[in-house]
Design an enzyme around this catalytic site. Structure first.
Site, PDB file in Angstrom:
ATOM      1  CG  HIS B 195      -9.578   6.348   7.798  1.00 20.00           C
ATOM      2  ND1 HIS B 195      -8.524   5.696   8.361  1.00 20.00           N
ATOM      3  CD2 HIS B 195      -9.057   7.306   7.012  1.00 20.00           C
ATOM      4  CE1 HIS B 195      -7.398   6.218   7.911  1.00 20.00           C
ATOM      5  NE2 HIS B 195      -7.697   7.194   7.093  1.00 20.00           N
ATOM      6  CG  ASN B 229      -5.432  -5.981   3.180  1.00 13.00           C
ATOM      7  OD1 ASN B 229      -4.443  -6.539   3.648  1.00 13.00           O
ATOM      8  ND2 ASN B 229      -6.094  -6.444   2.126  1.00 13.00           N
ATOM      9  CG  LEU B 230      -4.444   0.411   8.257  1.00 15.32           C
ATOM     10  CD1 LEU B 230      -5.163   0.455   9.586  1.00 15.32           C
ATOM     11  CD2 LEU B 230      -3.034   0.949   8.398  1.00 15.32           C
ATOM     12  CG  ASP B 231      -7.244   2.785   7.505  1.00 12.64           C
ATOM     13  OD1 ASP B 231      -7.991   2.462   8.443  1.00 12.64           O
ATOM     14  OD2 ASP B 231      -6.279   3.531   7.651  1.00 12.64           O
ATOM     15  CD  GLU B 232      -6.087  -1.391   1.163  1.00  8.17           C
ATOM     16  OE1 GLU B 232      -6.323  -2.463   0.596  1.00  8.17           O
ATOM     17  OE2 GLU B 232      -5.153  -0.644   0.876  1.00  8.17           O
TER      18      GLU B 232
END
EC number: 3.5.1.10
Lengths: 287, 287, 287, 287
Positions: B195, B229-232
């Site tokens: 990220h 879950n996006l970026d989690e």
């Protein structure tokens, strides 16, 4: 370090205005004319909005020449120019705290040994817990409990004390109550806070527990000016340290405290030395 | 570094189960009995939920003794135990990229000179941009354009290729399309992402512009497993660098890239060396 | 990124002289007169010896106005003033390497994708090892073996090639031979080196083994200009990473490489952008 | 935090011996037999010399079972084994200081608020300067001036006081006199020091002035055990911060102090928690 009536350190001039050709030339020419000797000079032009920022530190034998300086200098600058000149005395500071001693104790120690050039007016807390520590440093301690008071009534009491003390800066050294937008507005751009984490991550409560559960590999501390939106004011200083899965939430708190106290004291020193300019939600820091 | 049929490096055993007294004693006793020589051993007990994690690296002359190891060992462990044993070959990797070369190029270089112990099956991209670079390294490059395709149809094509290649790990080296939960589920705990910022701050698009406008004094990069879950997903590696007001958004991007590529390659190496265990949304990393 | 005959980026003026009152005013006045539009301006006064340093980036429509600029400007500055103006073309660079690919590969990748604004004249090595890599990037590779040659004869060959190529900068991207003071003098203040450790600690050979045996908890990388004394030239960039007792010498090397390549490339970019001024054994860096 | 007669924290067992097969199995078996419940366990095998290190933290209801533990356990370990068991009381500490308050004050504050689990026996200084500070914390302060005394006579006085106090650890919190090898030997592996720089660079006096003149871009602090060679003992903790040409020697000192105090307190905590093992000139730290 007590207030000094014959204060003689250099003066600092901060200027912010729309950028245009020849600004530095004009300003330095003006200062030369009144006999100011420039000791340090830094400028910055914000690239997106073309705004000019300048910090000039100068010495001046004849202090009378300084009178009217801001007015005269304004005449040769763009009409939107904001100027400020450091006062010929130490900045006055009030500390707010609650129960945690690490940031407060760190500031008291540095102040006691002259590392923070300020007049310390006193410490205010909503609890008695830290009273003994503060009194050991011979600093006035005022407990203003919030018990049985509405938020507004409590803040009225805080505000009365501040109006009496007239501080230049209010430092929230782990003051664990949220200030209302109304209160913040009264002391706009004068309240410095330390956030117990790496903003903008983990806004709000129990950041180290949040951090542990999220499994971060880095924790941080952030010193920022307080604005009406919680934890979203301009950032002055940030620092981090590496951690791993073996750090319990308690260990994260321990290591986080070390970051918090160093970061807050660095930020305070920058304010006391007139090194910080605020623009939009950012800071320009001339170090 | 090509696949090696006579692969002889040490084996790595990863164990996760409810903590109870005597686990280490039982496991090390079992390994001694089959003649395994423990080269490195690390354990961790998660304090909140009392879960036991162990990574054991051992050498073993007689490979036949390894057969049935997982089954036999399970019998003396708590019933919830999850065990995994590294394969007697290099892990197989597919890289996904889009147009930015810094992470992809960094991995290709390290792989070329033996710094990443993996079999590189190929690079997949939704654009042709990086094809020349990949082919210069004599690595298969497949462009699967998303133009004119629904998200599902595009992912079906990706999935078909992956089913054919059977990678152990999929590395998103700046792959700039969001993967659907459906796709992620198919390759659960096997997709590594970088990220472009310091999670959990600045989730989503244009993180460096967000960071500039927020006036942060630190930027970062985060390598994490991809979950629905996006970026989690669970974080493996994070790093940061200090910046100041003078860094334009473009400069932040430049310095951010340096973080991204080093962080992603470190995380990939940890996976390839079987040093990562996932628990809840966290990683236990035995380095 | 190839050389550009119609190169139009801003020009950079670097000035160094004895500090005296009014310097900034005079210089900015002069630039205004010839119609230069100052895009960025930074000054620094070295406090111990009172030396003034200034970096001015400006744009100028009428390039003829620039002729004689240095001469004219010198007339209004102290007699010891040293001035330099960036050339109206990309800086020319030659890379030196030996067998290790990490720094060389990193620079080649960045150059290929336009991240380093330079004309890359070629790579010189005392071994053939990296020839394939360099040729894959379509960059001239020259192997000048030192076998059977005296140090002087080998350096004569290097020097002949350099005299032909006329680089502005020579970058030692893990070039593992010591250059003689004689050679260094010929290319004074033009040779950039990466030291495989955190100078001034661990000068000399096998720094990671030294670091392991010393039990350091931090390793580092240092980019510096080469002077006649080994590893003692002015430092441009340093960075570090935390390690612990569990890192073998081999692991220290791996992590050290990551530092080395990022630090060297950052330092090279600073040189290419005319941000570095050398004073005594230090650098003033205007970033 | 005062000494606690009913001290009940977990015990820590440290073992160091020649590595051989089955060590962990044997030790954990032994501990199970006496009813010890292992709370945390960490091992490390030094790869060059094949030495085994282990730290085991356990709880035990029946304290009588502990008697003879070291003797019994030794019988099943290699003959070179060194074992140590934490005492059933807080570790006792004496602080040495001279005139600088930052490290001393930091430790006093942490101790006052229970962040350092130790019994603080007192502060010894060769000057009166810090007496007021120490007494404000209600800690015994002893000034042992070196004026008019030979180094040996001065150290005799220090030694007499220490013999009386019987500390487990002596912490040099900016004690600015060099201790003789003779004195160090008497308190071998029990003296912790903070070095005002990033060892092994800048050994000796005025490190920040050295650092300024050398133009470093990073400064650091190092906490290490004191051995007979000045500043060359095993390192426990190091940290650094980035600086640039604009930092005067005075500013470097200010920022250096922040590193020093945090690094020293971290190292002290590691000692108090029995997390440090010394081997050759290195430390193994189980955190």
């Amino acid at each position: 370090m007590n207030s000094d009536p014959n204060f003689t350190k250099n003066r600092v001039l901060l200027i912010q205005c729309k950028d245009e050709a020849g600004l530095i030339h004009r300003i330095t020419g003006f200062l030369a004319k009144i006999g100011a000797n420039i000791v340090g000079n830094q400028e910055f032009v914000e690239p997106l909005e073309k705004v000019f920022f300048m910090r000039t530190e100068y010495s001046l034998q004849d202090r009378e020449k300084e009178e009217g300086l801001i007015t005269e200098l304004s005449k040769i600058l763009p009409t939107d120019a904001k100027l400020s000149l450091s006062k010929p005395r130490l900045p006055k500071v009030v500390l707010f705290a609650t129960k945690e001693p690490h940031c407060l104790g760190d500031i008291l120690l540095r102040w006691r040994y002259g590392e923070l050039p300020m007049e310390l007016l006193g410490v205010v807390s909503n609890h008695e817990t830290l009273g003994d520590l503060v009194r050991d440093f011979k600093v006035p301690f005022t407990c203003i409990s919030s018990e049985g008071l509405s938020r507004e009534d409590h803040e009225d009491k805080l505000n009365s004390l501040l109006l009496e003390l007239q501080p230049d800066w209010i430092v929230l050294a782990k003051y664990m109550r949220i200030l209302t937008p109304d209160f913040v507005k009264k002391w706009e751009n004068r309240i410095l806070n330390i956030h117990h984490s790496f903003l903008p991550a983990f806004v709000g409560a129990k950041p180290y527990e949040q951090a542990y559960k999220r499994g971060v590999k880095i924790i941080g501390g952030t010193a920022h000016m307080v604005t009406e939106n919680l934890d979203e004011g301009p950032i002055l200083v940030q620092d981090v340290c590496h951690v791993d899965h073996g750090y319990s939430p308690e260990r994260l708190v321990l290591y986080g405290r070390d970051l918090e106290k160093v970061v807050l004291s660095k930020a305070l020193r920058l304010l006391l030395e007139d090194r910080v300019m605020v623009f939009r939600n950012r800071t320009i820091i001339f170090e």
